[in-house]
Design a protein around this motif. Structure first.
Motif, short mmCIF file in Angstrom:
data_model
loop_
_atom_site.label_atom_id
_atom_site.label_comp_id
_atom_site.label_asym_id
_atom_site.label_seq_id
_atom_site.Cartn_x
_atom_site.Cartn_y
_atom_site.Cartn_z
N GLN A 81 4.04 -8.36 6.56
CA GLN A 81 5.09 -7.89 5.65
C GLN A 81 5.41 -8.92 4.58
O GLN A 81 5.71 -8.56 3.44
CB GLN A 81 6.35 -7.52 6.45
CG GLN A 81 6.20 -6.23 7.25
CD GLN A 81 7.45 -5.91 8.04
OE1 GLN A 81 7.79 -6.58 9.00
NE2 GLN A 81 8.15 -4.87 7.61
N ASP A 82 5.35 -10.20 4.94
CA ASP A 82 5.56 -11.26 3.94
C ASP A 82 4.44 -11.25 2.90
O ASP A 82 4.70 -11.42 1.70
CB ASP A 82 5.62 -12.62 4.62
CG ASP A 82 6.90 -12.81 5.43
OD1 ASP A 82 7.90 -12.15 5.11
OD2 ASP A 82 6.89 -13.63 6.38
N ILE A 104 4.94 -10.47 -1.18
CA ILE A 104 4.44 -11.34 -2.26
C ILE A 104 3.56 -10.53 -3.22
O ILE A 104 3.65 -10.68 -4.45
CB ILE A 104 3.67 -12.53 -1.66
CG1 ILE A 104 4.63 -13.47 -0.94
CG2 ILE A 104 2.91 -13.30 -2.76
CD1 ILE A 104 3.95 -14.58 -0.15
N CYS A 105 2.71 -9.68 -2.66
CA CYS A 105 1.84 -8.85 -3.52
C CYS A 105 2.65 -7.90 -4.39
O CYS A 105 2.34 -7.69 -5.57
CB CYS A 105 0.85 -8.07 -2.65
SG CYS A 105 -0.38 -9.08 -1.81
N VAL A 106 3.70 -7.32 -3.82
CA VAL A 106 4.56 -6.41 -4.59
C VAL A 106 5.27 -7.18 -5.70
O VAL A 106 5.45 -6.66 -6.82
CB VAL A 106 5.57 -5.72 -3.67
CG1 VAL A 106 6.61 -4.95 -4.48
CG2 VAL A 106 4.85 -4.77 -2.71
N ALA A 107 5.66 -8.42 -5.42
CA ALA A 107 6.33 -9.25 -6.43
C ALA A 107 5.40 -9.71 -7.54
O ALA A 107 5.85 -10.19 -8.58
CB ALA A 107 6.98 -10.46 -5.75
N LEU A 108 4.08 -9.58 -7.31
CA LEU A 108 3.08 -9.97 -8.31
C LEU A 108 2.26 -8.73 -8.66
O LEU A 108 1.14 -8.54 -8.16
CB LEU A 108 2.17 -11.08 -7.75
CG LEU A 108 2.88 -12.38 -7.33
CD1 LEU A 108 1.93 -13.28 -6.56
CD2 LEU A 108 3.43 -13.10 -8.55
N LEU A 115 2.66 -2.57 6.24
CA LEU A 115 2.23 -3.12 4.96
C LEU A 115 2.34 -2.06 3.86
O LEU A 115 1.89 -0.93 4.05
CB LEU A 115 0.78 -3.61 5.08
CG LEU A 115 0.25 -4.53 3.99
CD1 LEU A 115 1.01 -5.85 3.98
CD2 LEU A 115 -1.24 -4.80 4.19
N PRO A 116 2.92 -2.40 2.71
CA PRO A 116 3.05 -1.41 1.64
C PRO A 116 1.71 -1.12 0.97
O PRO A 116 0.72 -1.82 1.19
CB PRO A 116 4.02 -2.08 0.66
CG PRO A 116 3.84 -3.54 0.89
CD PRO A 116 3.56 -3.70 2.35
N LEU A 117 1.68 -0.11 0.14
CA LEU A 117 0.48 0.25 -0.61
C LEU A 117 0.24 -0.78 -1.71
O LEU A 117 1.11 -1.02 -2.55
CB LEU A 117 0.65 1.64 -1.23
CG LEU A 117 -0.58 2.28 -1.85
CD1 LEU A 117 -1.67 2.50 -0.81
CD2 LEU A 117 -0.21 3.60 -2.53
N LEU A 136 -5.47 -1.78 8.02
CA LEU A 136 -5.27 -2.43 6.72
C LEU A 136 -5.82 -1.59 5.57
O LEU A 136 -5.26 -1.59 4.46
CB LEU A 136 -5.95 -3.80 6.75
CG LEU A 136 -5.86 -4.69 5.52
CD1 LEU A 136 -4.42 -5.04 5.22
CD2 LEU A 136 -6.70 -5.94 5.71
N LYS A 137 -6.91 -0.87 5.79
CA LYS A 137 -7.57 -0.16 4.69
C LYS A 137 -6.69 0.90 4.04
O LYS A 137 -6.87 1.23 2.87
CB LYS A 137 -8.89 0.46 5.15
CG LYS A 137 -8.76 1.71 5.99
CD LYS A 137 -10.14 2.25 6.35
CE LYS A 137 -10.05 3.51 7.21
NZ LYS A 137 -11.38 3.99 7.61
#
Length: 547
Positions: A182-183, A187-191, A211-213, A235-236
């Protein structure tokens, strides 16, 4: 060594819980997972039981006969005192500032750059405390950042990450302390522009289901993360646009354990995946790899350093006709162009011949397998080229038109010299391209014995070869062009070389110079003829000396 947070910079009140990632104080590459927090019998204070990733501990979690935790290996566990020995990490932006704003070495300077519009690296070289704000302004221009082994254990304020790195496309977070997917997702969502993410060495044990899309991730590196294929399947769903997935050194042995009543039996999804890297794992059965045959866009499959012994290709798929997948299935490995199989345990020719059935396979690596090891009865490069009809890149070297033609002719002549010992069925099984190549190049079978009818007939059968001295003690000797009968024995040729080059008190050693191969092929049997080795006109033979 990059600047890293130490235990002295951490709050004394920080509590470490079981499952938290830590690194040794002063050594951010020595990383482990907390498996025990509490007292040790016979010792005062609170102790932290750590299972170290590199396996360099002292025990398996047992002290004085009592097992406090289960370490991964016999000697991967140890106990540490928090304040003196361990660092539980810093936030994402703190690590970024430590890497790019602190004191750093020349090696670290090389990692601090901005990518130009032409993808060239432009180094950021700013020094002095009065330039800190100017450095911070450069963060907004960065498209690639490395904070590997910086002890990142938390995200920190996500809006601040976006404000600092709004244009970031590539992030290297190898060897950090995050333990929750989730962390990573946050981070990916923030970037939002992030396309390339390297999480090598991470131990992400929680949160993969939530995990988000992540639509923008194109390249994901999960080397040495101890991830299972079951987790990859989960994960996929979050990375539908991923084009490259790197899973090196995860000790994978199976791809997927399909249940007996499964209607699929093959991996589906990953509709954008072009490259899958499974190097340095423990896969020993091609049945596992064949489960990947329905990945419709897969072009590159890297399987170096596994334990594969045999390869096969089958167009008959184990999919029930009443399954929803039956009509959707395609020809196995339809778009695969590159298959790397180096450093496995392949030792049979049928595995090599099966590569011809892959529809679009043109780039193959099979070096460092028994089938290619002359000392273990393996075959030389020319033989591989002749057997592989479509390959234009073999073991990292281009196969030119000339090399292919010469290799195929040489191969046909080699088999022709022995064809009388086979029946037609044996030839078809052992040398499936022989008849095809014989017709292609207009070559006839060699007869067991050929009656020479005259000088012209004899001359037409001579091989034109070049002899080149390479022995260190031979001195400079000009290459010689000689015409020899294909029946000339290797032992006889050695004697001729002693005479041709006036070699005294030296035993020559002969090699065939192979185009595109880094190593020449040893002529190791004095009782075999030039024809037995597939030598044809135009071949260069290297004359070396016995050690």
């Amino acid at each position: 060594m990059p600047p890293s947070p130490t235990s002295s910079t951490m709050e004394d009140s920080i509590e470490l819980s079981v499952g938290k990632r830590v690194h040794a104080s002063g050594d951010p590459r020595r990383i482990g997972t907390v498996r025990y927090v509490g007292a040790l019998e016979g010792y005062s204070g609170i102790w932290i039981g750590v299972d170290w990733d590199n396996g360099e501990g002292k025990h398996d979690g047992t002290v004085n006969g009592f097992k406090y935790f289960e370490a991964r290996e016999d000697r991967s566990g140890s106990f540490m005192r928090l304040k003196k020995s361990l660092c539980s990490g810093v936030g994402f932006l703190d690590a970024l500032k430590l890497r790019y704003l602190g004191d750093y070495t020349k090696e670290e300077e090389d990692e601090m750059y901005v990518l130009s519009t032409r993808r060239n690296r432009i180094s950021i070289q700013l020094v002095g405390k009065d330039k800190i704000q100017e450095k911070l302004n450069h963060f907004q221009d960065l498209t690639s950042v490395s904070i590997s082994y910086m002890g990142v254990s938390s995200t920190g304020p996500l809006h601040e990450i976006y404000a600092a790195l709004p244009n970031l496309k590539e992030l290297n977070m190898a060897g950090n302390l995050l333990s929750n997917w989730q962390d990573v997702g946050a981070i990916c969502v923030a970037l939002p522009l992030l396309e390339i993410l390297d999480l090598t060495g991470s131990r992400l044990e929680q949160g993969i289901i939530d995990l988000p899309l992540l639509m923008n991730i194109r390249i994901l590196v999960l080397n040495n993360c101890r991830i299972s294929w079951k987790e990859v399947e989960i994960l996929k769903k979050s990375i539908p646009m991923v084009e490259e997935l790197h899973l090196i050194a995860n000790k994978l042995k199976t791809i997927m354990d399909f249940s007996s009543n499964s209607t699929a039996n093959y991996i589906t999804g990953f509709d954008s995946l072009k490259l899958l890297n499974l190097e340095d794992n423990c896969i020993d059965s091609w049945d596992e790899i064949f489960k990947l045959c329905q990945l419709k866009r897969l072009e590159h499959l890297y399987l170096n350093k596994n334990k594969l012994k045999h390869i096969f290709y089958s167009q008959i798929l184990n999919i029930p006709k009443d399954s929803e997948y039956h009509e959707k299935c395609m020809k196995p490995f339809k778009n695969l162009r590159c298959l790397l199989l180096g450093s496995n345990e392949i030792e049979d020719l049928s595995s090599i011949d099966s590569l011809n059935y892959f529809p679009n396979l043109v780039d193959v690596r099979i070096s460092d397998n028994p089938i290619c090891d002359a000392a273990k009865g393996g075959i030389p490069r020319f033989n591989l080229i002749a057997r592989l009809s479509k390959v234009d890149m073999l073991n990292g070297s281009e196969v030119s038109r000339r090399e292919r033609k010469e290799s195929e002719i040489r191969y046909v002549r080699l088999i022709s010299s022995k064809v009388h010992v086979y029946n037609q069925e044996e030839i078809k099984e052992l040398h499936p391209r022989y008849c095809e190549l014989k017709l292609l190049h207009g070559l006839d079978d060699e007869k067991p014995s050929v009656e020479v009818t005259g000088p012209k007939k004899m001359a037409s059968e001579l091989l034109s070869i070049t002899l080149k001295c390479v022995g260190a003690s031979f001195g400079e000797k000009a290459p010689l062009n000689k015409k020899l009968p294909p029946t000339t024995m290797v032992g006889k040729l050695k004697l001729l070389c002693e005479s041709f080059f006036k070699l005294k008190a030296v035993k020559p050693k002969l090699f065939i110079e192979e185009e595109g191969s880094p190593f020449p092929t040893l002529l190791d049997d004095d009782m075999s003829s030039l024809a037995d080795f597939g030598i044809c006109s135009g071949t260069t033979i290297l004359v070396d000396e016995e050690a």
